[in-house]
Design an enzyme around this catalytic site. Structure first.
Site, mmCIF file in Angstrom:
data_model
loop_
_atom_site.group_PDB
_atom_site.id
_atom_site.type_symbol
_atom_site.label_atom_id
_atom_site.label_comp_id
_atom_site.label_asym_id
_atom_site.label_seq_id
_atom_site.Cartn_x
_atom_site.Cartn_y
_atom_site.Cartn_z
ATOM 1 C CB THR A 191 40.963 47.395 32.954
ATOM 2 O OG1 THR A 191 40.331 46.191 32.496
ATOM 3 C CG2 THR A 191 41.388 47.212 34.402
ATOM 4 C CG HIS A 244 37.919 40.425 27.196
ATOM 5 N ND1 HIS A 244 38.144 39.193 27.766
ATOM 6 C CD2 HIS A 244 38.626 41.313 27.937
ATOM 7 C CE1 HIS A 244 38.959 39.321 28.793
ATOM 8 N NE2 HIS A 244 39.270 40.599 28.932
ATOM 9 C CG HIS A 292 35.303 39.975 31.314
ATOM 10 N ND1 HIS A 292 35.857 40.821 30.376
ATOM 11 C CD2 HIS A 292 35.975 40.225 32.470
ATOM 12 C CE1 HIS A 292 36.797 41.559 30.937
ATOM 13 N NE2 HIS A 292 36.892 41.211 32.202
ATOM 14 C CE LYS A 315 45.714 41.454 34.861
ATOM 15 N NZ LYS A 315 45.248 41.077 33.522
ATOM 16 N NE ARG A 358 44.963 45.027 36.874
ATOM 17 C CZ ARG A 358 44.212 44.510 35.919
ATOM 18 N NH1 ARG A 358 43.997 45.188 34.813
ATOM 19 N NH2 ARG A 358 43.680 43.310 36.064
ATOM 20 C CD GLN A 395 38.547 40.652 45.025
ATOM 21 O OE1 GLN A 395 39.346 41.196 44.262
ATOM 22 N NE2 GLN A 395 38.143 39.409 44.826
ATOM 23 C CG ASP A 454 43.026 34.941 38.388
ATOM 24 O OD1 ASP A 454 41.829 34.663 38.615
ATOM 25 O OD2 ASP A 454 43.364 35.819 37.589
ATOM 26 C CE LYS A 473 44.953 36.242 31.280
ATOM 27 N NZ LYS A 473 44.718 37.644 31.647
ATOM 28 C CE LYS A 526 44.248 39.173 25.575
ATOM 29 N NZ LYS A 526 44.163 40.638 25.565
ATOM 30 C CB THR A 527 42.136 36.867 17.447
ATOM 31 O OG1 THR A 527 41.944 38.288 17.422
ATOM 32 C CG2 THR A 527 40.868 36.195 17.952
#
Length: 416
Positions: free
Chosen positions: A41, A46, A49, A83, A87, A169, A190, A227, A230-231
Site C-alpha cells: 500500500t 513502517h 511492520h 479497517k 481502501r 489470502q 486482526d 496504533k 504514529k507521531t
C-alpha cells in the site's frame, strides 16, 4: 535455553492464538516454511511492520524457512481487516513500484535467506470463472459472515471486492503449502479470520493429513490502545529517506517507561535474561533512560545498520550537549525531516523576527521572555540580546541554523 518457537513467543508476550500447536512443533522439526504477507500500500514499510519482520527472524532461528509475500495481487484489492472504511484502490504502476521497493527493503532487513514471493504470480493467471470454481465453491456465505474481520464491516459497508479478500489470502496459503513447502502462516491478531480461512481451505483440498497451521500475534499498540508507530507528523518509516536514522532513534528513545519492556520483548532479539537485567538497571535510575537507550540502539541497528546507528547517536549527542559544530553537513541534512523546518529567504533580520517568522514563538513579547531567560540558543550559543542579527556567516556550512527553545524544542532554519 528456549527449546521451541512456541515457548519463545510466549515468554515475549507475542503469542495470541494458534490453530494447532502440535502441527506447529512438527513443522519446526521438519524445517518447513513460514510466511507473513505484506500488502504494497506504500513504497516503504513502517515500524508497525517490525513485529512481523522480527517474527520471521525468530522463526528462522528455530529452523524455519522465512517467506515474505509481497501482495501485488491482494494489494489491488485491499484487506478489510482492522479497517473502518474501504481502501482506496491503487493503480498497477504504483503497486508495481511499491512491490519492488518493499521487496528490496525486506531483503535487507531479514537477510538473503528470506524467500520473496509475489502472489501476482498465481492470482493474475486466474479468470473470474476459475476463481469461483476453484476457490469460491469451498466457502459458505454463513462461514464468511461469521468472520470478525467481515462481520465488523457489514454494518458500515463492505464491497464484494473486500469481501472476497479472505478467499484470496486462503488461496495464497494453499499455493505456498503446495509449491513452496510452507506449513505456517503468521499475522497480527486482526488476521485470525484470514488465517483460519487458509487452514480450512487447505484441509478441504488436501484432507486431514496436512501440516497447515497458523498463529497470530498480539497487536503492537500503545497503553491507550491506539496504533503504535504514529507521531504528530505521521508514520515512522523504515526508509531513511522518509524517516531519518536520528528521528527513528529518537522515536524509540522517547518511549514511556510503561511501554519499553514490552517493546524490548516484541522488537529486539535480546534474550529474556538480557531484558530482565536491563529493566533492573533501569529501575535504579529511571532518569537515565537506560531501557529506552538499549531499545533505541537495538532497533536502529537492526533497521539502519551500524552506520545509521552511529549517525543517530552522534546527532543525538550533539543536540543534547549543544556541540553542533561537530556535525557534518550530511548529518545536518538528516534533520530536515526530523525537526520543524523553516526556509529563510532574507538575511539581516533580528532574532525576534526570526523566532516569529519560523513560528518558534507566538509573538515578539514571548520571544523577549525566552531571550531574557536565556532559553534561546542558536547553533549551541545562548542568545540574550534581541538586537542579535541573522547574517549569512552565522549559518553552519553556509546552510543551517539550529535554534533551540528551552531544553528540547529544536528548529532547523535553512537559507535559500
Amino acid at each position: 535455553m528456549v527449546k521451541d518457537i512456541i515457548e519463545e513467543l510466549k515468554w515475549r508476550g507475542l503469542l495470541k492464538q494458534v490453530t494447532n500447536e502440535t502441527k506447529l512443533l512438527k513443522a519446526q522439526t521438519l524445517k518447513k516454511g513460514v510466511y507473513c504477507g505484506f500488502d504494497p500500500t506504500g513504497d516503504s514499510l513502517h515500524v508497525g511492520h517490525l513485529i512481523q519482520i522480527m517474527l520471521l527472524k525468530r522463526f528462522e532461528m528455530f529452523g524455519f524457512q522465512p517467506i515474505a509475500i509481497i501482495g501485488g495481487g491482494t494489494g489491488m484489492i485491499g484487506d478489510p481487516s482492522g479497517k473502518k472504511a474501504e481502501r482506496v484502490l491503487l493503480n498497477d504502476e504504483t503497486i508495481m513500484y511499491n512491490v519492488q521497493a518493499i521487496s528490496k527493503q525486506m531483503q535487507q532487513l531479514i537477510g538473503k535467506n528470506v524467500r520473496m514471493v509475489n502472489n501476482t504470480d498465481w492470482l493474475q493467471k486466474m479468470t473470474l470463472i476459475d476463481f469461483l470454481r476453484t476457490v469460491g465453491k469451498d466457502f459458505n456465505i454463513s462461514y464468511l459472515l461469521a468472520k470478525e474481520n467481515i462481520a465488523t464491516r457489514i454494518e458500515v459497508g463492505l464491497s464484494y471486492t473486500e469481501f472476497a479478500y479472505t478467499l484470496l489470502q486462503a488461496y495464497d496459503f494453499y499455493q505456498l503449502y503446495v509449491n513452496y513447502d510452507c506449513a505456517v502462516q503468521t499475522g497480527g491478531s486482526d488476521q485470525w479470520g484470514n488465517i483460519t480461512s487458509g487452514t480450512d481451505y487447505i484441509h478441504k483440498q488436501i484432507g486431514e493429513d496436512n501440516l497447515a497451521c497458523g498463529l497470530t500475534m498480539n497487536l503492537l499498540t500503545k497503553a491507550d490502545g491506539t496504533k503504535f508507530g504514529k507521531t504528530e507528523s505521521g508514520a515512522v518509516w523504515l526508509d531513511p529517506k522518509k524517516t531519518s536514522p536520528y528521528e527513528f532513534y529518537q522515536f524509540f528513545f522517547n518511549q514511556d517507561d510503561q511501554e519499553t519492556g514490552k517493546l524490548l520483548r516484541y522488537l529486539t532479539m535480546l534474550t529474556e535474561a538480557e531484558i530482565i537485567a536491563i529493566e533492573k538497571e533501569h529501575q535504579k535510575e529511571p532518569a537515565k533512560r537506560i531501557a529506552q537507550k538499549k531499545l533505541a540502539e537495538a532497533v536502529t541497528l537492526f533497521v539502519h545498520q551500524a552506520d545509521g546507528l552511529k549517525t543517530a547517536q552522534i546527532v543525538s549527542e550533539a543536540l543534547f550537549n549543544g556541540n553542533l559544530h561537530q556535525l557534518s553537513d550530511q548529518q545536518l541534512d538528516q534533520l530536515q525531516t526530523s525537526l520543524p523546518f523553516f526556509s529563510l529567504s532574507t538575511f539581516d533580520l533580528s532574532i525576534l523576527d526570526l523566532l516569529v517568522q519560523a513560528e518558534i514563538v507566538s509573538s515578539k513579547r514571548e520571544g523577549r521572555e525566552f531571550l531574557t531567560q536565556g532559553a534561546i540558543t542558536v547553533n549551541g550559543i545562548v542568545i540574550n540580546e534581541e538586537t542579535w542579527t541573522v547574517t549569512k556567516d552565522k549559518f553552519l556550512f553556509n546552510k543551517y541554523l539550529i535554534v533551540r527553545r528551552g531544553k528540547r524544542k529544536y528548529h532547523l532554519i535553512s537559507c535559500e
